[in-house]
Design a protein around this motif. Sequence first.
Motif, PDB file in Angstrom:
ATOM      1  N   THR A  88       0.832  -1.207   0.000  1.00 29.11           N
ATOM      2  CA  THR A  88       0.000   0.000   0.000  1.00 29.11           C
ATOM      3  C   THR A  88       0.859   1.246   0.000  1.00 29.11           C
ATOM      4  O   THR A  88       0.613   2.200  -0.752  1.00 29.11           O
ATOM      5  N   LEU A  92       0.902   3.859  -3.196  1.00 31.50           N
ATOM      6  CA  LEU A  92       0.510   5.261  -3.067  1.00 31.50           C
ATOM      7  C   LEU A  92       1.641   6.197  -3.487  1.00 31.50           C
ATOM      8  O   LEU A  92       1.412   7.192  -4.184  1.00 31.50           O
ATOM      9  N   ASP A 189      -6.342   6.287  -2.861  1.00 33.21           N
ATOM     10  CA  ASP A 189      -6.379   5.248  -1.834  1.00 33.21           C
ATOM     11  C   ASP A 189      -7.211   4.056  -2.293  1.00 33.21           C
ATOM     12  O   ASP A 189      -6.818   2.901  -2.126  1.00 33.21           O
ATOM     13  N   SER A 215      -5.735   3.186   7.146  1.00 37.92           N
ATOM     14  CA  SER A 215      -5.835   4.211   6.119  1.00 37.92           C
ATOM     15  C   SER A 215      -4.718   5.215   6.286  1.00 37.92           C
ATOM     16  O   SER A 215      -4.540   5.771   7.373  1.00 37.92           O
TER      17      SER A 215
END
Length: 219
Positions: A88, A92, A189, A215
């Motif tokens: 992740t 990103l 996201d 998150s």
Amino acid sequence: MPPPPADPSPKSLAILEAASRVFLAHGFSAATTDMIQREAKVSKATMYACFPTKEALFAAVIERQCAGTHQAVSAIAVVPGNLAKTLTDIGLAYLRIVLSPEGLALLRVIVADAPRFPDLARRFHLAGPRVIIGMLAERLGQAAQAGEVNVQAVGIDAAAALFISLVRGEGQLECLMHPESHPSAEQLDRWVRLAVTTFMAAFGTPGRGTQAPASPVMA
């Protein structure tokens, strides 16, 4: 084609910054060395001493643009036992750059002139996407040794290329087809989380490295 300077002087850096603006605004074919010289506010002798041809100057612009992506991705630390979080973070960092106005503009220029200047397009591919895939492959190799992922069916390099394609695909196409589109942090996201979820479903080892990442805080 000569390589760009490894450690640009202030004048070389000024020329590179000017060239980036001119190339991204006009494309490689339409841009001229006179335009770049005026933008950089240097003499022709100075410009040609630093970069003997327009092709060499564009190659240096490519290398400089790609270096920023490499630095952003290489700064991502591996999270032991949580491959999903590592992917992740990498996804990103990568997507923010390739979907930036500069990243999209560079890709448009490269693709538009690839048939006439295949060496420059190849240089971009090797200095950009292929390096990122190699960096990700190293991290996947570590995760495979730790038993967090099993990519034997396709191989580590192919798995890394597949993840980068998953991350980049929809968002990049949407932004290229809709130049006025500016994806939000939440959209970035969602795209990355979908890529991570799909990748881990295909290659993740049950119970290992699949924790859902928190998150991230968007810049």
